[in-house]
Scaffold this motif. Sequence first.
Motif, PDB file in Angstrom:
ATOM      1  N   SER A   1     -13.942  -2.165   7.631  1.00 57.02           N
ATOM      2  CA  SER A   1     -12.411  -2.258   7.048  1.00 57.02           C
ATOM      3  C   SER A   1     -12.465  -3.819   6.837  1.00 57.02           C
ATOM      4  CB  SER A   1     -11.774  -1.806   8.457  1.00 57.02           C
ATOM      5  OG  SER A   1     -11.703  -2.736   9.598  1.00 57.02           O
TER       6      SER A   1
ATOM      7  N   PHE B   1      -5.408  -2.656   0.188  1.00 58.98           N
ATOM      8  CA  PHE B   1      -5.501  -2.976   1.677  1.00 58.98           C
ATOM      9  C   PHE B   1      -4.080  -3.552   1.878  1.00 58.98           C
ATOM     10  CE2 PHE B   1      -9.863  -3.363  -0.090  1.00 58.98           C
ATOM     11  CZ  PHE B   1     -10.709  -2.900   0.948  1.00 58.98           C
ATOM     12  N   GLU B   2      -3.868  -3.388   2.929  1.00 55.70           N
ATOM     13  CA  GLU B   2      -2.321  -3.889   3.477  1.00 55.70           C
ATOM     14  C   GLU B   2      -2.041  -5.158   3.473  1.00 55.70           C
ATOM     15  OE1 GLU B   2       1.049  -2.658   6.973  1.00 55.70           O
ATOM     16  OE2 GLU B   2      -1.201  -2.010   7.060  1.00 55.70           O
TER      17      GLU B   2
ATOM     18  N   LYS C   1       0.728  -1.066   0.059  1.00 51.80           N
ATOM     19  CA  LYS C   1       0.048  -0.130  -0.059  1.00 51.80           C
ATOM     20  C   LYS C   1       0.835   1.408   0.113  1.00 51.80           C
ATOM     21  CE  LYS C   1      -1.838   1.142   3.781  1.00 51.80           C
ATOM     22  NZ  LYS C   1      -2.566   1.269   5.213  1.00 51.80           N
ATOM     23  N   ASN C   2       1.763   1.299   0.974  1.00 54.67           N
ATOM     24  CA  ASN C   2       2.618   2.420   0.967  1.00 54.67           C
ATOM     25  C   ASN C   2       4.114   1.909   1.394  1.00 54.67           C
ATOM     26  OD1 ASN C   2       0.966   4.826   0.752  1.00 54.67           O
ATOM     27  ND2 ASN C   2       0.120   4.031   2.850  1.00 54.67           N
TER      28      ASN C   2
ATOM     29  N   GLY D   1     -10.621   0.344  -2.872  1.00 58.51           N
ATOM     30  CA  GLY D   1      -9.626   0.718  -2.439  1.00 58.51           C
ATOM     31  C   GLY D   1      -8.546  -0.246  -2.176  1.00 58.51           C
TER      32      GLY D   1
ATOM     33  N   GLN E   1       2.870  -1.467  -7.077  1.00 56.82           N
ATOM     34  CA  GLN E   1       2.306  -1.885  -5.734  1.00 56.82           C
ATOM     35  C   GLN E   1       2.138  -3.382  -5.722  1.00 56.82           C
ATOM     36  OE1 GLN E   1      -1.166   0.412  -5.176  1.00 56.82           O
ATOM     37  NE2 GLN E   1      -0.050   1.968  -3.674  1.00 56.82           N
TER      38      GLN E   1
ATOM     39  N   GLY F   1     -10.741   0.360   1.662  1.00 57.41           N
ATOM     40  CA  GLY F   1      -9.438   0.506   1.906  1.00 57.41           C
ATOM     41  C   GLY F   1      -8.869   1.953   1.831  1.00 57.41           C
ATOM     42  N   ASP F   2      -7.661   2.033   1.565  1.00 55.70           N
ATOM     43  CA  ASP F   2      -6.915   3.281   1.318  1.00 55.70           C
ATOM     44  C   ASP F   2      -7.245   3.837  -0.184  1.00 55.70           C
ATOM     45  OD1 ASP F   2      -6.071   3.689   3.933  1.00 55.70           O
ATOM     46  OD2 ASP F   2      -4.037   3.056   3.817  1.00 55.70           O
ATOM     47  N   ASN F   3      -7.135   4.751  -0.335  1.00 56.10           N
ATOM     48  CA  ASN F   3      -7.109   5.464  -1.730  1.00 56.10           C
ATOM     49  C   ASN F   3      -8.487   5.000  -2.450  1.00 56.10           C
ATOM     50  OD1 ASN F   3      -4.757   6.563  -1.526  1.00 56.10           O
ATOM     51  ND2 ASN F   3      -3.683   4.520  -2.078  1.00 56.10           N
TER      52      ASN F   3
END
Length: 675
Positions: A661, A608-609, A70-71, A606, A210, A641-643
Amino acid sequence: MSLFDAKDQIDALVRELKQHNYNYYVLAMPSISDYDFDQKLKELEVLEKANPQFLNPDSPTQKVGGEITKNFKTIVHKWPMMSLGNTYNEQDLIDFDQRIRKAIGDDFEYVCELKFDGLSMSLTYQDGKLLRAVTRGDGTKGDEVTANVKTIRTIPLQVSGKSMPDDFDIRGEVFMHKAAFEKLNEERLENGEVAYANPRNFASGTVKMQDSAEVAKRPLDCFLYFFYSDKNPFKTHWESLQAVKSWGFKISEESRLCNNIQDVLTFIAEWDEKRFKLSYDIDGIVLKVNSYAQQQELGFTAKSPRWAISYKYKAQEVETILEKVTYQVGRTGAVTPVANLKPVLLAGTTVKRATLHNANEMERLDLHENDTVLVEKGGEIIPKIIRVNLEKRLLNAEKIEFLNKCPECGFILIRQDNEAVHYCPNDEECPPQIIGRMQHFISRKAMNIEGIGAETVDAFFQKGLLRHISDIYQLKNKIEELKELDRFGEKSILNMLDGIEKSKNMPFERVLFGLGIRYVGATVAKKLAQHFKNIDNIIKASFEELIAADEIGERIAQSVIDYFMQQVHENEIMNLKQDGLNFKIEEKEIILASENLSGKTFLISGVFENYSRDELKEMIEANGGKILSSISAKLNFLVAGDNMGPAKLEKAQKLKIDMISDVVLLELIAGKQPQ
């Protein structure tokens, strides 16, 4: 099978598959079909599972990726990744040598190494296992890209050997071979995507993707060239290079131990000519004082070590005459200008053409007829025009304007907002687009039809035997006409027809990719197939439903809609269905792990980690839940999730959809009620 036989078979398959990977990725000359490779890989997986004691960490089965990042986490380098001082002239090297002699005397050696044009990487190993991989970043800290680097076939996941410390770092350069770069760039252009300028940019972009499964499909390579450890068992850099090679690391075989600066200059001159014969790019030579003790004595400046320097080769440039500008039309209708040059020798090859990319580049160069132009072949694989020598411009020379009509069919070109490329919209009448579409369809990554190649498709089109993709499946009715063609005997015809018949067994995602929809590459086709299950669902999908699918953005969604709005394409799908091609995926029987999600509907959006969206989808369906393709009043839960896109968020809030989540989803699966 005995253990002895199993080990022999595993070792043989590992060697064979590694060689096939090299042929495919480095040489761009595959010696085996994708299907046969996959079958051998599966055979190896079965053997390794049955005999785990013989599993090699560097087995091709361990390089497939699959982790989603993710990041990228920021990691501080234990040993800073400093930049080297560099020079373009030999006198600076002689001055550098004099400074070394003044500081430590005359008793020292240099190690000369090729300066690879790639992405610097720091690898940390603990107890022989790869612990992490970190980019250079700002030199003091960088991004952790371990999941992606693990997929690089030449980076060992585990090493062992004599004198190896428990903990150490090893530095290297991640790069891409030129043949593989050209091959991948061609695929990007075929998919309507922007090509990368050079292998370094492609490698850099790949390392920061990613999805490590996608990274695994990219042909990256890596040379290692410097060793760090608190317990360094070596006295010299040269000794360390030979040792890490014996541990299993890939080092360049072109390095050389030099006794003096004259040996260094000889090495530099030698590679100024030989560098063009390498399969990868270098932009110079690095020289380092060999002794670690002498390196420590010489020390560092604020930015770079005093014991090393790089000599950078000047990019090869020549002047020649621009004879004319011609235009190429690709299968997606993209029109690319090409500079036709008076032949000139550059970087070991005769250059007759140079890329001009698009109308913007032509405008930047301000090209006029018969201009004298400066051509460069440095980091660019394809020669490019750097600038015009205005002093040699002919009087009254007319400016060259980008054409407004297709050079092949005469149709008015279009240019979308925020795009640099012009397109010919006459996709059903423009010959290069028709031919290119069929050539793409039969290609290895699409339908992989054996017995018919790109030149054959072109010849059949010119003879009126082929015009649409579906015509390929009617060639069985034209055997007498085929027999009349030159160099096309009965055996060739039978082999081709057999290949065409076998292609009907290709899965839906390969058929979808083969249609040649703009921006729908192999990965996107697979995502669409998995999400919508069949072609009819894709055809009737709305814009919102399309962008709800994993990794489908607005540009792709609009392209899919535009494609199926054309009646000719719907007719083509109907014909191909009648020919027996697969337009739906084979549904796997879902054995429910539980019914804890029964009667509930979900949409996943989104990043997810810990899980991919497909993994979350499988968990939901395995526990009785249903996946929806868009946000509506029928939706019970939005797994966010993110984004996640702001439009989805706004619509979910408006409809008061429960947003949960992935952690809460797992609780629901376990039978717990959300808090």
